[in-house]
Design a protein around this motif. Structure first.
Motif, PDB file in Angstrom:
ATOM      1  N   LEU A 235     -10.985 -36.821  58.301  1.00 49.23           N
ATOM      2  CA  LEU A 235     -11.250 -36.937  59.731  1.00 49.23           C
ATOM      3  C   LEU A 235     -11.068 -35.587  60.421  1.00 49.23           C
ATOM      4  O   LEU A 235     -11.834 -35.192  61.285  1.00 49.23           O
ATOM      5  CB  LEU A 235     -10.321 -37.977  60.350  1.00 49.23           C
ATOM      6  CG  LEU A 235     -10.622 -39.433  59.996  1.00 49.23           C
ATOM      7  CD1 LEU A 235      -9.524 -40.352  60.501  1.00 49.23           C
ATOM      8  CD2 LEU A 235     -11.963 -39.861  60.563  1.00 49.23           C
ATOM      9  N   GLU A 236     -10.029 -34.909  59.991  1.00 49.43           N
ATOM     10  CA  GLU A 236      -9.746 -33.588  60.542  1.00 49.43           C
ATOM     11  C   GLU A 236     -10.937 -32.653  60.311  1.00 49.43           C
ATOM     12  O   GLU A 236     -11.365 -31.897  61.182  1.00 49.43           O
ATOM     13  CB  GLU A 236      -8.490 -33.047  59.855  1.00 49.43           C
ATOM     14  CG  GLU A 236      -7.898 -31.803  60.447  1.00 49.43           C
ATOM     15  CD  GLU A 236      -7.357 -32.016  61.856  1.00 49.43           C
ATOM     16  OE1 GLU A 236      -6.704 -33.046  62.089  1.00 49.43           O
ATOM     17  OE2 GLU A 236      -7.610 -31.146  62.704  1.00 49.43           O
ATOM     18  N   LEU A 237     -11.480 -32.762  59.134  1.00 47.20           N
ATOM     19  CA  LEU A 237     -12.609 -31.913  58.768  1.00 47.20           C
ATOM     20  C   LEU A 237     -13.844 -32.258  59.608  1.00 47.20           C
ATOM     21  O   LEU A 237     -14.542 -31.373  60.102  1.00 47.20           O
ATOM     22  CB  LEU A 237     -12.917 -32.130  57.291  1.00 47.20           C
ATOM     23  CG  LEU A 237     -13.782 -31.071  56.635  1.00 47.20           C
ATOM     24  CD1 LEU A 237     -13.022 -29.763  56.577  1.00 47.20           C
ATOM     25  CD2 LEU A 237     -14.143 -31.514  55.206  1.00 47.20           C
ATOM     26  N   LYS A 238     -14.075 -33.548  59.765  1.00 45.79           N
ATOM     27  CA  LYS A 238     -15.220 -33.987  60.565  1.00 45.79           C
ATOM     28  C   LYS A 238     -15.122 -33.438  61.980  1.00 45.79           C
ATOM     29  O   LYS A 238     -16.099 -33.014  62.581  1.00 45.79           O
ATOM     30  CB  LYS A 238     -15.220 -35.520  60.657  1.00 45.79           C
ATOM     31  CG  LYS A 238     -16.078 -36.197  59.633  1.00 45.79           C
ATOM     32  CD  LYS A 238     -16.025 -37.697  59.808  1.00 45.79           C
ATOM     33  CE  LYS A 238     -17.201 -38.212  60.616  1.00 45.79           C
ATOM     34  NZ  LYS A 238     -17.360 -39.673  60.528  1.00 45.79           N
ATOM     35  N   ARG A 239     -13.919 -33.520  62.475  1.00 50.62           N
ATOM     36  CA  ARG A 239     -13.693 -33.090  63.831  1.00 50.62           C
ATOM     37  C   ARG A 239     -13.954 -31.592  63.961  1.00 50.62           C
ATOM     38  O   ARG A 239     -14.537 -31.126  64.934  1.00 50.62           O
ATOM     39  CB  ARG A 239     -12.232 -33.434  64.132  1.00 50.62           C
ATOM     40  CG  ARG A 239     -11.700 -33.228  65.472  1.00 50.62           C
ATOM     41  CD  ARG A 239     -10.189 -33.396  65.262  1.00 50.62           C
ATOM     42  NE  ARG A 239      -9.430 -33.164  66.450  1.00 50.62           N
ATOM     43  CZ  ARG A 239      -9.107 -34.139  67.290  1.00 50.62           C
ATOM     44  NH1 ARG A 239      -9.518 -35.358  67.094  1.00 50.62           N
ATOM     45  NH2 ARG A 239      -8.379 -33.867  68.344  1.00 50.62           N
ATOM     46  N   ARG A 240     -13.548 -30.857  62.943  1.00 51.94           N
ATOM     47  CA  ARG A 240     -13.775 -29.407  63.011  1.00 51.94           C
ATOM     48  C   ARG A 240     -15.257 -29.081  62.937  1.00 51.94           C
ATOM     49  O   ARG A 240     -15.743 -28.187  63.612  1.00 51.94           O
ATOM     50  CB  ARG A 240     -13.023 -28.709  61.867  1.00 51.94           C
ATOM     51  CG  ARG A 240     -11.543 -28.610  62.147  1.00 51.94           C
ATOM     52  CD  ARG A 240     -10.940 -27.436  61.429  1.00 51.94           C
ATOM     53  NE  ARG A 240     -11.380 -27.399  60.041  1.00 51.94           N
ATOM     54  CZ  ARG A 240     -10.754 -26.720  59.096  1.00 51.94           C
ATOM     55  NH1 ARG A 240      -9.665 -26.050  59.372  1.00 51.94           N
ATOM     56  NH2 ARG A 240     -11.203 -26.711  57.869  1.00 51.94           N
ATOM     57  N   ARG A 241     -15.974 -29.839  62.109  1.00 49.70           N
ATOM     58  CA  ARG A 241     -17.420 -29.594  62.003  1.00 49.70           C
ATOM     59  C   ARG A 241     -18.097 -29.858  63.328  1.00 49.70           C
ATOM     60  O   ARG A 241     -18.997 -29.145  63.743  1.00 49.70           O
ATOM     61  CB  ARG A 241     -18.024 -30.519  60.956  1.00 49.70           C
ATOM     62  CG  ARG A 241     -17.654 -30.122  59.580  1.00 49.70           C
ATOM     63  CD  ARG A 241     -18.840 -30.333  58.633  1.00 49.70           C
ATOM     64  NE  ARG A 241     -18.377 -30.172  57.271  1.00 49.70           N
ATOM     65  CZ  ARG A 241     -18.202 -31.192  56.439  1.00 49.70           C
ATOM     66  NH1 ARG A 241     -18.505 -32.424  56.815  1.00 49.70           N
ATOM     67  NH2 ARG A 241     -17.755 -30.980  55.232  1.00 49.70           N
ATOM     68  N   MET A 242     -17.667 -30.940  63.981  1.00 51.82           N
ATOM     69  CA  MET A 242     -18.258 -31.285  65.268  1.00 51.82           C
ATOM     70  C   MET A 242     -18.038 -30.150  66.254  1.00 51.82           C
ATOM     71  O   MET A 242     -18.924 -29.806  67.019  1.00 51.82           O
ATOM     72  CB  MET A 242     -17.629 -32.584  65.772  1.00 51.82           C
ATOM     73  CG  MET A 242     -18.240 -33.155  67.022  1.00 51.82           C
ATOM     74  SD  MET A 242     -20.018 -33.356  66.909  1.00 51.82           S
ATOM     75  CE  MET A 242     -20.119 -34.803  65.870  1.00 51.82           C
ATOM     76  N   ARG A 243     -16.848 -29.557  66.199  1.00 49.33           N
ATOM     77  CA  ARG A 243     -16.560 -28.472  67.134  1.00 49.33           C
ATOM     78  C   ARG A 243     -17.450 -27.260  66.876  1.00 49.33           C
ATOM     79  O   ARG A 243     -17.634 -26.430  67.734  1.00 49.33           O
ATOM     80  CB  ARG A 243     -15.086 -28.050  67.011  1.00 49.33           C
ATOM     81  CG  ARG A 243     -14.155 -28.999  67.710  1.00 49.33           C
ATOM     82  CD  ARG A 243     -12.807 -28.334  67.922  1.00 49.33           C
ATOM     83  NE  ARG A 243     -11.740 -29.319  67.793  1.00 49.33           N
ATOM     84  CZ  ARG A 243     -10.872 -29.345  66.796  1.00 49.33           C
ATOM     85  NH1 ARG A 243     -10.903 -28.426  65.840  1.00 49.33           N
ATOM     86  NH2 ARG A 243      -9.953 -30.270  66.757  1.00 49.33           N
ATOM     87  N   GLU A 244     -17.967 -27.193  65.658  1.00 50.80           N
ATOM     88  CA  GLU A 244     -18.788 -26.023  65.350  1.00 50.80           C
ATOM     89  C   GLU A 244     -20.250 -26.209  65.729  1.00 50.80           C
ATOM     90  O   GLU A 244     -21.014 -25.261  65.755  1.00 50.80           O
ATOM     91  CB  GLU A 244     -18.696 -25.707  63.849  1.00 50.80           C
ATOM     92  CG  GLU A 244     -17.392 -25.034  63.486  1.00 50.80           C
ATOM     93  CD  GLU A 244     -17.027 -25.229  62.018  1.00 50.80           C
ATOM     94  OE1 GLU A 244     -17.898 -25.650  61.241  1.00 50.80           O
ATOM     95  OE2 GLU A 244     -15.862 -24.961  61.682  1.00 50.80           O
ATOM     96  N   ARG A 245     -20.647 -27.472  66.009  1.00 50.29           N
ATOM     97  CA  ARG A 245     -22.059 -27.678  66.333  1.00 50.29           C
ATOM     98  C   ARG A 245     -22.391 -27.171  67.723  1.00 50.29           C
ATOM     99  O   ARG A 245     -21.540 -27.078  68.586  1.00 50.29           O
ATOM    100  CB  ARG A 245     -22.389 -29.166  66.280  1.00 50.29           C
ATOM    101  CG  ARG A 245     -22.382 -29.669  64.893  1.00 50.29           C
ATOM    102  CD  ARG A 245     -23.327 -30.821  64.773  1.00 50.29           C
ATOM    103  NE  ARG A 245     -22.754 -31.783  63.863  1.00 50.29           N
ATOM    104  CZ  ARG A 245     -23.092 -33.052  63.810  1.00 50.29           C
ATOM    105  NH1 ARG A 245     -23.981 -33.531  64.641  1.00 50.29           N
ATOM    106  NH2 ARG A 245     -22.530 -33.857  62.947  1.00 50.29           N
TER     107      ARG A 245
END
Ligand code: ADP
Ligand code: MG
Length: 756
Positions: A235-245
């Motif tokens: 989940l943490e990773l998903k959240r970080r990816r979202m922040r990068e979009r």
């Protein structure tokens, strides 16, 4: 990997159960344990205790009684004997032969006929006889024995699993790689992976049985933590990816503020201000917002969303509001249009629901596609499937108490002439499900959370009472009087029409079907009969109710009955899911305008309907509704200044769990407290729906039982994921291994879909 005892055919059978690797098998833990360290001898059994007995089969019979066939088995130890009885035991016929060794586990009961004891429906297992090898015997008796759920058929029964797992654990001895960071294991004092697996399957002598049954041994904790840690890390990773979009960085200048000020009809609560500030701060970021706005029914989520949508519109973008039902979409549309009329700006709002005629739909889609409509309100399905937006900046999803849209949500993108991609729109999901905050944060680790924990001023607590059906007459009198005082009332039924064969309006999937409802306990019946209602309806005597038979009362039948009977002279309306959208509309609108006094309805009114003058909610067959539903329904009243009432009517049999739900409703109005209870009673899978909500099916963990571990896992996952090269714990190689395991396990195990 080759596992001793598993050939190709068995491997296929296992795969069908989701066990396709040796690792899967290792994580298939026993669901309970039997203490066969010291099996009891028959002469030391005491009535009432749980005991494990190993004895010889002496004989068995199937007794065909008038009610249910009873299978009776006699066990013996020397000259002592014990009877075991299984009701409906036909399936056991022919399974036992005299001379076999049998282990049984169950509650010891005194036997009426003899001085011996007996067991009713005990757990049982045939043990190997002297001809079996010593290794097998060792796994079965004289130890704490793991009991596995059968994986299908006799071949894959508990005993077989024990053997295979024992061999498997032996063959990997010293070779199970650790998958958690060493620093975490040390910090939390957890056993390593191999030891945890071994001890969860074959607990060492002396492990407390209570800990084993509760899955709270160090071995269990370790394995549960491991599962939760990788969930949280993902989940943490998903959240970080979202922040990068790439998203849209909205501006909130004076212009936007003025636009909001113009339409705001009241002073927002502190909670609304805080939530809006959090939302706007996200919207200003150049990455897409993914935020959950959580607030109990009536907390005023809509206006917060509308303000956010104004920000998007003032920035030249389109905003869309998706509602779960047509009624709600229409209500949102009317409310938004009314508010925006106060604005000096000329916004164009369009409604998109299934019941609009085709020409109208096409025209509206055109307006949206050309960017001429700034605000689009409609049902989920319509907006999701058919619409290409010109410049969509913000999506608001009014989920009420359903979940999972975020994962499934896919909008059609209008192709850009130059082939470039649009920036991701921001997304705000509104929910009235008061998931406990810790759970929300841990589960929706890829969402940010805003909470409206305050109701708008001027609300009075709702008086909630249970009333047995026999006193229905008093209830109708009460409704009548309230209407004469200028109030309006809802009367809700679980079904539209007919009784038994009718389709329920919404599901009853909580815990019991009508047929499975159990008789109420005598103790709870007492509360029921006393009816705690005395102070609400003090003067009237009980009165027989002709409906209080077995069948279900339905909205249609009761509408007729009430209109021509106890509520004669009042203006009644009937609302249910079988009316077409336009009819529903008309009824709802008339009720909203006060042209109807009483709305007889099914649960279609459940979600979000807002009529502040309605102050009485009567729910018939209240025992049939789930806690979340009851809470939602009750939330339809208590929205204005008038004192409000919720009457929970029950008739006939009320199951123990229904009893608990109803008592909770009477006890508290706190959505969070009710949610906690609901969660404890039903489990998160049932509430949120596992797969479809993107919630993982856990192998070992249980979100209710393991909430503390979930918290810890979240903290540790965040710490691990966000470590900088300077403060990272553990060697580079170890960290790489953890990430690799996450990648490998995430998709397969949780099947979580990337959003968007
Ligand atoms: P929900 O969170 O259940 O969607 P709504 O947004 O429908 O709640 O709001 C419930 C009612 O409270 C509406 O009638 C709304 O106009 C009113 N309301 C919302 N915020 C305030 C406020 N700050 N002051 C007074 N009334 C408010
Ligand atoms: Mg709402």
């Amino acid at each position: 990997m080759y596992v001793r005892g598993v050939g190709p055919r068995l491997a296929e059978m296992l795969a069908a159960k989701g066990i396709s690797t040796a690792e899967d098998l290792l994580y298939h833990l026993p669901f309970r344990y039997e203490d066969r360290q010291n099996p009891r001898s028959l002469d030391e059994l005491k009535p009432g205790e749980m005991a494990s007995v190993i004895a010889e089969v002496r004989g068995s019979t199937l007794l065909r009684t008038r009610r249910a066939p009873i299978f009776e088995l006699t066990l013996g130890q020397g000259r002592l004997a014990m009877k075991c009885i299984w009701f409906n035991g036909t399936y056991l016929e022919g399974k036992f032969h005299a001379g076999q060794t049998l282990a049984v586990f169950g509650k010891v009961e005194p036997s009426r006929s003899t001085s011996n004891m007996k067991m009713i429906n005990p757990q049982w297992e045939l043990l190997p006889d002297a001809s079996d090898d010593a290794e097998t015997r060792l796994l079965e008796v004289g130890r704490i024995t793991p009991v596995y759920e059968s994986l299908g058929g006799a071949r894959l029964a508990s005993r077989w699993q024990r053997k295979v797992l024992f061999n498997l654990l032996e063959s990997v001895r010293g070779a199970v790689p650790e998958c958690l960071p060493a620093a975490i294991i040390e910090r939390l004092g957890l056993p390593n992976r191999e030891i945890a697996l071994r001890e969860a399957h074959f607990p060492p002598e002396g492990t407390p049985m209570t800990e084993l049954q509760a899955w709270s041994t160090p071995a269990h904790h370790r394995l549960i933590f491991e599962e939760l840690f990788f969930l949280e890390l993902g989940l943490e990773l998903k959240r970080r990816r979202m922040r990068e979009r790439a998203g849209i960085a909205f501006e909130t200048d004076e212009k936007a503020r003025e636009a909001i000020r113009e339409v705001l009809p009241f002073h927002p609560t502190a909670a609304q201000k805080r939530a809006l500030a959090e939302i706007v701060s996200d919207m200003r970021q150049p990455n897409p917002m993914r935020r959950l706005l959580q607030g109990d029914v009536g907390s005023g989520k809509t206006i917060v969303a509308l303000q956010a949508m104004l920000v998007a519109m003032e920035n030249g973008y389109q905003a869309a509001l998706m509602a779960p039902t047509e009624i709600l979409a229409t209500q949102h549309f009317l409310a938004a249009r009314k508010l925006l009329e106060r604005s000096s700006r000329k916004y164009r709002i369009v409604l998109l629901t299934g019941s609009l005629d085709e020409d109208r739909k096409r025209a509206n889609r055109g307006l949206i596609n050309r960017g001429e409509a700034q605000l689009v309100i409609g049902t989920h399905a319509l907006i999701e499937e058919k619409v290409e937006f010109d410049r969509l900046g913000l999506i608001v999803v009014d989920e009420q108490h359903r979940f999972g849209v975020l994962q499934r949500f896919k909008l059609m993108k209008k192709p850009r002439p130059d082939g470039s991609e649009d920036a991701e729109p921001d997304m705000l999901v509104m929910t009235a499900t008061p998931i406990p905050r810790t759970l929300a944060l841990s589960l929706y680790g890829d969402l940010d959370l805003s909470v409206l924990d305050e109701l708008p001023p001027g609300r009075t607590p709702i008086v909630t009472r249970r009333v047995p059906d026999e006193r229905a007459g008093e209830v109708w009198d009460f409704v009548y009087k309230q209407v004469k005082l200028g109030r309006q009332a809802y009367i809700v039924y679980p079904v539209i029409e007919g009784s038994r064969n009718d389709q329920p309006e919404l599901d009853f999937s909580h815990d019991e079907t009508p047929a499975a409802a159990q008789p109420a306990k005598s103790s709870s019946r007492k509360t029921h009969a006393k009816g705690k209602t005395a102070d609400l309806f003090p003067k009237l005597a009980p009165e027989a109710n002709p409906n209080a038979k077995s069948g279900l009362k339905s909205a249609v039948a009761m509408y007729e009955k009430l209109r021509t009977g106890p509520l004669g002279g009042l203006r009644l309306g009937l609302l249910h899911g079988r009316l077409d959208a336009e009819e529903k509309e008309v009824i709802m609108r008339r009720f909203q305008r006060g042209e109807l006094d009483v709305l007889v309805s099914t649960t279609v009114i459940e979600v979000g309907v807002d009529v502040p003058n309605a102050s009485v909610m009567v729910i018939e067959h209240a025992e049939r509704f789930g806690l979340a539903q009851l809470h939602q329904l009750r939330g339809r009243v208590g929205r204005g200044a008038a004192k409000s009432y919720c009457v929970l009517m029950t008739g006939g049999q009320v199951s123990e769990r229904a009893e608990e739900r109803l008592n909770a409703m009477v006890r508290t109005q706190d959505g969070f407290e009710l949610a906690e209870l609901d969660l404890a009673m039903r489990g998160p899978g049932e509430i949120f729906g596992t797969r479809q909500a993107g919630l993982p099916d856990f192998r070992i963990a249980n979100l209710v039982r393991d909430r503390k571990l979930l918290e810890i896992a979240k903290q540790e996952a965040a710490r691990f994921a966000n470590a900088t090269p300077e403060n990272a714990e553990g060697a580079e190689a170890e960290r790489a291994r953890v990430w690799a395991r996450l990648r490998e396990g995430w998709q397969r195990k949780y099947g979580l879909v990337e959003a968007g």
